[in-house]
Structures are given as structure tokens and as C-alpha cells.
Write an enzyme that holds these catalytic residues in place. Structure first.
Site, PDB file in Angstrom:
ATOM      1  N   ASP A 137       0.812  -1.228   0.000  1.00 24.02           N
ATOM      2  CA  ASP A 137       0.000   0.000   0.000  1.00 24.02           C
ATOM      3  C   ASP A 137       0.837   1.266   0.000  1.00 24.02           C
ATOM      4  O   ASP A 137       0.345   2.346  -0.303  1.00 24.02           O
ATOM      5  CB  ASP A 137      -0.836   0.037   1.287  1.00 24.02           C
ATOM      6  CG  ASP A 137      -2.152  -0.667   1.129  1.00 24.02           C
ATOM      7  OD1 ASP A 137      -2.560  -0.913  -0.014  1.00 24.02           O
ATOM      8  OD2 ASP A 137      -2.769  -0.969   2.159  1.00 24.02           O
TER       9      ASP A 137
HETATM   10  C1  BGC Z   1      -2.782  -3.783   4.613  1.00 20.11           C
HETATM   11  C2  BGC Z   1      -2.583  -4.709   3.431  1.00 20.11           C
HETATM   12  C3  BGC Z   1      -1.306  -4.352   2.724  1.00 20.11           C
HETATM   13  C4  BGC Z   1      -0.145  -4.328   3.682  1.00 20.11           C
HETATM   14  C5  BGC Z   1       1.148  -3.899   3.017  1.00 20.11           C
HETATM   15  C6  BGC Z   1      -1.560  -3.781   5.482  1.00 20.11           C
HETATM   16  O1  BGC Z   1      -1.702  -2.849   6.478  1.00 20.11           O
HETATM   17  O2  BGC Z   1      -3.907  -4.219   5.344  1.00 20.11           O
HETATM   18  O3  BGC Z   1      -3.663  -4.602   2.545  1.00 20.11           O
HETATM   19  O4  BGC Z   1      -1.111  -5.298   1.707  1.00 20.11           O
HETATM   20  O5  BGC Z   1      -0.420  -3.442   4.735  1.00 20.11           O
HETATM   21  O6  BGC Z   1       1.137  -2.575   2.646  1.00 20.11           O
END
Ligand code: BGC
Length: 811
Positions: free
Chosen positions: A483
Site C-alpha cells: 500500500d
Molecule cells: C494492509 C494490506 C497491505 C499491507 C502492506 C496492510 O496494512 O492491510 O492490505 O497489503 O499493509 O502494505
């Protein structure tokens, strides 16, 4: 130092020191009524949605930590204490907290009184039952005063902590006999109320917080408890609470049980009132009477236990390693069920108001619990699919109460659609239920746009094919799984969110991770098409996959590892050419899992590079070198200090991708080493450093570049649970459900002699013995089913509802 121990026979973690390095919590509830409870009775309760139906109040990031919960105050002469030590913090003669499967027992002893508080949410009940068992362990008669205490939340947890100009005037309660009812806003738009009862007459009560505690006191010294007498207050606005006051006499050796119920009731519109302004309490009395004796409570607890016996009977490992057995058989599966219920909404790190259910998160979580609750998994898949758009993309999140996509969180995360293929194929392989593909599922929650679920999968697949960039690699969109790698965002305004702010137009940033993901789950899509006789569709899809492999080969290999991405300007990300962030874990994981470079040595080379550059004492970091300045073209990832979160933290969700990659190339020792580094039961002895619960995974452990490597944060709600479970059970221990059988392909440390697993699958029970006389990691030499040799290591589906013996010899 250790703060407790595992009791594997009881499936409990027993905490024996209340001052744990961080509150160590548990979850109560299995369907729609939930409680978070810490080892000192802190925490809160909600119905279905931690934001919109918060029943009791909780203050995050409080001083001191974890203040507020379900407290019982005992006044024994001048000594005031709590069974869970907090909030009064009187030194106890003994203390323990047993966190079990959906129940918690907090027990304290002081001056020859033992007080044990059992907390649980009975199955199919919208209430929490608390049983306080008091015992006089001394030789003189005791007269005690007991005060219960909870603080109501005014339903909407976000509004409750922000909108004081309104909220301080809305609170309303009723008290009838031993039951305190919280009915704020009931007369307006709401048809629901909560109550807190006790199964015995009371001496008094309080519902006004200020009167109970005192404006300038804390939970540790409430006026009413100090005075030893309640004030019988009725709250009008301000902050309604619920406290019962009881007087108890105990002869030497005598024991008494008190049963409290904290319940949630919804009334039909025409049945809201008993008389003008007086709520209809019928359903509340029903719930109270369901648990008004210790026998009834015991029965409900026994039902809960057998529910968990059944859930945990589907995959049972017996190995030479106790720490491994307790992860596989108990705690990892338990955490998977909790992430199924909570997604990323409510924990001690997730406030319950920030995030709903994630499209990608919920799909991935499914691989951790589909074997336990396949029916609920199916429902979840269809709910998620209904938030997909016709072009295959998806709302990034949806709200559990409404099950509708949530606009406010943004979209355009181009990995999202592919995870639907993972969850659906995992479901069919577990159950054999292909009918899910024919279910009519709306797009964008719009029934008029319903198509078959298979067409949703097709839309997922083609969303990638239709969104390729200049190197024929998938466009990344707002971000992929990571993200925080925001290659089109270019944010220079600290007041905007990386997740929702408008992206720079014309972005052609591409993701090699999505490319690997596409090859892996694209192949799953092809196999599925073949299984259901869509061979033309399979052939066309295969062509797209071959093209993607070609693109990865041409543009995704950096010489010693896989490139991570191409940025907005077409420059490599995660390449030796970069000054920082030369190598990233995600593309190594997904490309090796997809088997890319398995034949020509590149997969091995990539995994060797992971070992050399990303591995450290506490796990595998996400990228290296860590970013030490803000890169506007990379976004949020470079805002974190080095070693934390997505900037070179050990993001435990993605470590299993490397473990699985290692098993693909047959390196069982490496795979299991990585497993042990982050599996919580192996970290119990370093709890002072690790800090979070030694029975569940945390999302992140600080990486080698951090100030304090090894320190974990964000326990419980993380894709780590499902992925580690998947890696250990299906790839290291190697029991893989397939459409037409159970494939057994372990990849284990060479020194292991073998192990045993009982696996329930499609109605039969397989007792699997794996022997490793030649001390290899991988390779099945012989397979026997019920004494008969099989030609392959796929156990066919017998489906006679019986027990079967399977013997596998590696070599
Ligand atoms: C989110 C995931 C994401 C991960 C890496 C998490 O906090 O819930 O959707 O893939 O972070 O960024």
C-alpha cells in the site's frame, strides 16, 4: 523473560505476571458479537461493526496504557483490589490470566479471597457472559463488597470520541431490579439498546460516571468504591456507565458464583416500547434467563469448547517440535479465525473506526480458515465479489455492517482483483464445490449488474491483461500489495492521504510483483477453466500468461534478483541501479512462487540474494538498503524511518512468500528457518524485546536498520496469520488440497525423521505418516493409502466417510 506459559492440553496461554511488555489480549465471540479483552480485563465490546455499534467505551493510546474495561472491584475491609490487578493495581497474592479459545479467565487472590472472572460470548448469543467465582480460602468468615463496572459507548465510536457538544447531552439509561439498560437515542432513529445484568438482587447501582468515579479521580480510585457504597445515580447525558453493588458473605471454604450478562438487543419498530418512554425489555430478559445459573453457564462454555474442538480437528500435527505443534494446531488457526471475523477493524492497534474489510486482505485471510468454516468462507467470497466493478477492479474496502464498497478509502489498487482467484480456487479445492462459480453475484453491489461468479474471476484476470504498461508488465495503479509504494502519487502535501489523494495523470508505473502474482493465480485460473471444460478460455488465458512470463524475463530480472517495479518515469525500482531500495521482497516471493526462473537457476539466485541482503536475526526485511530520505516518486514507503513498517521492517505477511519460494526449489532447511524466526511461540523467551503476545503473529517486527530490531507491533489482525499457516501446512508440511485429491509434498529440514498429520478432507479422515529415513528435504519416494501403493503422491478422494491411513516415504 517469560511472562507466562503455554498450556497446550487446555489450549490456553497462561499469563502469570500482569505487567506484560504490552497488553496481551484475546478475542471473545465467533459470529457477530465481539469483545477484545486484555490480560488485566481491559478492552471493549461491539456488535458486528466496531465503529457503528460500539457498546462499551475504550480509549486508545491512553495513559496509562489499556485503561478502561470490564472491571470488578472487591472491597475487603480497607483493601480494594481487582482480580486482574488493574485498575487499582493492589499487589495480589497470586494472579493469572488464561486466554483460551474465545474465552478468558482472569484470576486473582488477595487476603484469602480468590476471585476468578470468566468472560466469554456464548455461541449464537448477542451478549457476553461474565461469571465471577468468589471463594473464601481462609479460616475466618469474610464480608465483601463487590462493584462491577463498565462504561457505555454512545454507539458510533468515532462520534463518541469527537462530538462532545452533542454527546454530553444525549446519554440515557433505565434501571430495573438488577439490570442496567443503556438506551441512548433509542427513541429517535435507533431500535437497539444494551444492558448489563447480574443474577442476584443488588444493594445499589450507579450509571453516572462522574458520580461513580469522581471528576478528578481515575478508574483506580472511584469514589463509590472507596466509600463502599453506591449512589444509585441515573445518568442524564454526560457519560453513562453501569455499576452493580453487591454485598457478599463467605464462610471459610465457601464459594459463590455471580453471573453478569452484557447484552445487545434490537427491537422491531412496533415492539419498541413497554409504555411511553419505557423500553421493551422482553428479549433482554430472555437472554438473562438463558444464563442465570452456573449450570447454564457451564453448558454454554462446554458448547463453545466443542465448537473449537471441531474447528481445530481438521488439521492436527504431531511432530517432535512442541512449539511447532502449538502454532499449527492451536494458535495460528485461532488467529486465522480472528482475522476472518475482524479483518483489520478492531485490535489494540486498529481502532475499529478506521478500516472496514479489505478486498485483498479478506481474500488472502481466507486461505487460513477455509478448511475450518467452508460455508462461511463461501459467503465471504461472494460478499467480496459483490464489491467488484464490471471491469474487474474493486473497491479497496467495504463495511461489514452494510457489505457495500466504501468509496472513502479509494480504489485502483491493481493487485486487488487477482486475490479473488486465490480465494475461490482455495475454496473449491477444499470443498469440491464448483457450484460457487454459477452463483449470480452483483457488480458494484448492484443486483441489476449480477453475473456468474466465474465471470467475476474472468474480470479479475482480464483486468490485468487490459492494463499493461510500456514493458508489458501490469500497471501498478495506486499501489499493489504494498500500500505504501505509491508510484503515481507524488504527494508533497502532508495533509493529504497517500491512499486517497488524486494520482498524477498519465502514470505508466508497472509492478513486477503483480506480474508474478498474475502468473501464479493466472495459472490457477487456467487450471480451473480446464476443470470445468472451458478449454478455449484456458488456452487464451495461457497465452496471456506466457506473454507475462516473457515480459518478466525481459524486463523483470535485474541480474541477481527480480526488479520490484518501474516508476512513473520508467525507471527501475528495486534494482542494483538504485541507490536505496535496491532489492524488495515481494517480487522475489511472487516470481519464485510462480516458478519463474526455477529451471534456469534464477529463482535460486533471487532467494540467495534475499538471504544475503534481506534476512536478519528476526526475519526477512521488506527492502534493502532502507530509504533514508523522502522520495516523492515512491510515496509513503519512504516516509517511515528506516527499519519500520514497509520501509525495511520485517513485514511478517510477506516472509512466507519466501518460505514457499524456498520449498519450490526444495530448500526445506531455509524455509523452516525463516518460519521459526517469526513464529511467535519461538519468541516467547524474548518477550521483553518482542513485546506483543507470544501466541499470535504481529504484522511487523522492527528490521535490522531500526533503532530496536526485533520489537514487534500490530499483533493479531494481519495477513501474516493466513500466509504463515498456508506456508507451514501446505508447503513445508506439504498437505495440499487439490480439486481431485490431497497432494502430499513436504519440504522439511533434512534432519527431521518425519511427522504425523490427521487431516479431515471432504468428509474423510486421513492419518498421514511422513517418514524421512534418507534425511532429505523434498521428494516423495513411495505413497501408500490403506496399505496399497499409489503411483503418485496425490491421495485420491475416497469419500466413504471413514478413516484412512496414508504413509509417505521421502527419499
Ligand atoms: C494492509 C494490506 C497491505 C499491507 C502492506 C496492510 O496494512 O492491510 O492490505 O497489503 O499493509 O502494505
Amino acid at each position: 523473560m517469560k511472562y507466562g506459559h503455554f498450556d497446550d492440553a487446555a489450549r490456553e496461554y497462561v499469563i502469570t505476571e500482569p505487567k506484560t511488555p504490552y497488553p496481551w489480549i484475546n478475542y471473545l465471540g465467533n459470529h457477530d458479537f465481539f469483545t477484545l479483552i486484555s490480560n488485566t480485563s481491559g478492552g471493549y465490546t461491539f456488535y458486528k461493526d466496531a465503529k457503528f455499534r460500539r457498546l462499551t467505551r475504550y480509549r486508545y493510546n491512553n495513559v496509562p496504557i489499556d485503561n478502561g474495561g470490564k472491571y470488578f472491584y472487591i472491597k475487603d475491609g480497607d483493601t480494594i483490589w481487582n482480580p486482574g490487578w488493574k485498575p487499582v493495581k493492589t499487589k495480589l497474592d497470586s494472579y493469572s490470566c488464561r486466554h483460551g479459545m474465545s474465552y478468558t479467565i482472569v484470576r486473582g487472590e488477595k487476603n484469602s479471597i480468590s476471585a476468578e472472572a470468566l468472560y466469554f460470548v456464548p455461541l449464537h448469543c448477542r451478549g457476553e457472559v461474565q461469571r465471577v467465582r468468589l471463594k473464601n480460602t481462609g479460616s475466618v468468615k469474610k464480608s465483601l463488597k463487590l462493584f462491577s463496572f463498565i462504561e457505555w459507548c454512545l454507539w458510533n465510536a468515532e462520534d463518541d470520541m469527537t462530538n462532545f457538544q452533542r454527546n454530553f447531552s444525549t446519554g440515557e439509561v433505565e434501571v430495573k431490579d438488577s439490570v442496567i439498560f443503556h438506551k441512548t437515542e433509542y427513541k429517535e432513529r435507533r431500535n437497539h439498546f444494551a444492558f448489563y445484568s447480574v443474577n442476584t438482587p443488588i444493594k445499589g447501582f450507579d450509571t453516572d460516571r462522574e458520580a461513580f468515579i469522581g471528576l478528578y479521580n481515575g478508574f483506580e480510585n472511584p469514589d463509590v468504591v472507596s466509600d463502599g457504597k453506591s449512589k444509585n445515580t441515573i445518568a442524564h447525558g454526560w457519560s453513562p456507565v453501569a455499576s452493580h453493588y453487591l454485598e457478599i458473605e463467605l464462610n471459610p471454604g465457601e464459594e459463590k458464583d455471580l453471573i453478569f450478562v452484557l447484552g445487545y438487543i434490537e427491537n422491531e419498530d412496533d415492539k419498541k416500547w413497554e409504555s411511553k418512554g419505557v423500553i421493551n425489555k422482553e428479549k433482554a430478559y430472555q437472554m438473562i434467563s438463558d444464563f442465570d445459573s452456573s449450570e447454564k453457564v457451564d453448558r454454554a462454555l462446554a458448547e463453545l469448547r466443542s465448537y473449537w474442538d471441531e474447528l481445530l480437528s481438521k488439521y492436527v500435527l504431531s511432530s517432535a517440535d512442541k512449539k511447532l505443534d502449538r502454532m499449527v494446531n492451536i494458535w495460528n488457526q485461532y488467529q486465522c479465525m480472528v482475522t476472518f471475523n475482524m479483518s483489520r477493524s478492531a485490535s489494540y492497534f486498529e481502532s475499529g473506526i478506521g478500516r472496514g474489510m479489505g478486498f485483498r486482505d479478506s481474500n488472502q485471510d481466507l486461505i487460513g480458515f477455509v478448511h475450518q468454516v467452508p460455508d462461511r468462507a463461501k459467503e465471504r467470497i461472494l460478499d467480496i465479489a459483490a464489491t467488484q466493478f464490471e471491469n474487474g477492479s474493486a473497491y479497496h474496502q467495504y463495511q461489514p455492517l452494510t457489505k457495500r464498497g466504501n468509496d472513502a478509502i479509494g480504489g485502483n489498487f491493481n493487485d486487488d482483483p487477482l486475490w479473488l482467484i486465490l480465494s475461490t480456487t482455495a475454496y473449491i479445492k477444499e470443498t469440491g464445490d464448483f457450484s460457487i462459480l454459477d452463483e449470480m453475484v452483483p457488480f458494484d453491489n448492484d443486483e441489476s449488474k449480477a453475473k456468474s461468479h466465474f465471470e467475476h474471476l474472468e474480470a479479475s484476470f482480464y483486468h490485468i491483461v487490459n492494463n499493461l504498461g510500456p514493458h508489458n508488465l501490469p500497471l501498478i495503479g495506486r499501489a499493489d500489495w504494498n500500500d505504501c509504494l505509491n508510484l503515481n502519487c507524488f504527494s508533497s502535501n502532508p495533509n493529504e492521504s497517500f491512499q486517497t489523494t488524486e494520482n498524477k495523470k498519465g502514470g505508466t508505473a508497472e509492478s513486477v510483483m503483480i506480474a508474478g502474482l498474475f502468473v501464479l493465480y493466472g495459472n490457477e485460473f487456467v487450471t480451473l477453466c480446464e476443470k470445468i471444460g472451458k478449454s478455449d478460455e484456458a488456452k487464451t488465458a495461457q497465452k496471456h500468461i506466457n506473454d507475462m512470463i516473457e515480459a518478466i524475463n525481459q524486463h523483470g530480472w535485474d541480474g541477481n534478483w527480480f526488479v520490484r517495479a518501474y516508476d512513473f518515469f520508467g525507471k527501475k525500482v528495486g534494482s542494483d541501479e538504485n541507490e536505496e531500495g535496491k532489492i524488495f521482497i515481494e517480487s522475489q516471493g511472487f516470481c519464485t512462487m510462480a516458478g519463474i526462473g526455477a529451471e534456469d537457476g534464477r529463482a535460486k539466485q533471487a532467494l540467495d540474494s534475499v538471504k544475503e541482503r534481506l534476512d536478519c536475526e528476526y526475519g526477512i526485511v521488506l527492502n534493502n538498503p532502507a530509504f533514508t530520505k523522502y522520495y516523492i516518486e515512491y510515496g509513503e514507503i519512504s516516509t517511515y524511518p528506516a527499519g519500520y513498517k514497509e520501509n525495511a521492517g520485517i513485514f511478517c505477511h510477506n516472509n512466507p512468500w519466501i518460505m514457499i519460494g524456498e520449498t519450490i526449489i526444495g530448500r526445506g532447511d531455509e524455509a523452516f528457518n525463516y518460519y521459526k524466526k517469526i513464529a511467535p511461540s519461538y519468541l516467547e523467551d524474548i518477550s521483553d524485546l518482542h513485546r506483543t503476545e507470544p501466541y499470535v503473529y504481529a504484522q511487523m517486527i522492527a528490521g535490522k536498520d531500526a533503532f530496536k530490531p526485533g520489537e514487534a507491533k500490530n499483533s493479531w489482525l494481519t495477513g501474516t496469520a493466513a500466509w504463515n499457516y498456508y506456508a507451514i501446512t501446505q508447503y513445508i508440511l506439504g498437505i495440499q488440497p487439490d480439486y481431485d485429491g490431497l497432494v502430499i509434498e513436504p519440504c522439511i529440514p533434512k534432519k527431521w525423521d518425519g511427522f504425523k498429520i490427521t487431516r479431515k478432507f471432504r468428509g474423510d479422515t486421513y492419518h498421514i505418516t511422513v517418514k524421512n529415513p534418507a534425511h532429505v528435504s523434498k521428494g516423495v519416494k513411495t505413497t501408500e493409502l490403506d496399505g496399497n501403493a499409489l503411483a503418485s503422491n496425490k491421495i485420491p478422494i475416497v469419500e466413504d466417510g471413514r478413516e484412512h491411513e496414508v504413509t509417505i516415504v521421502l527419499g
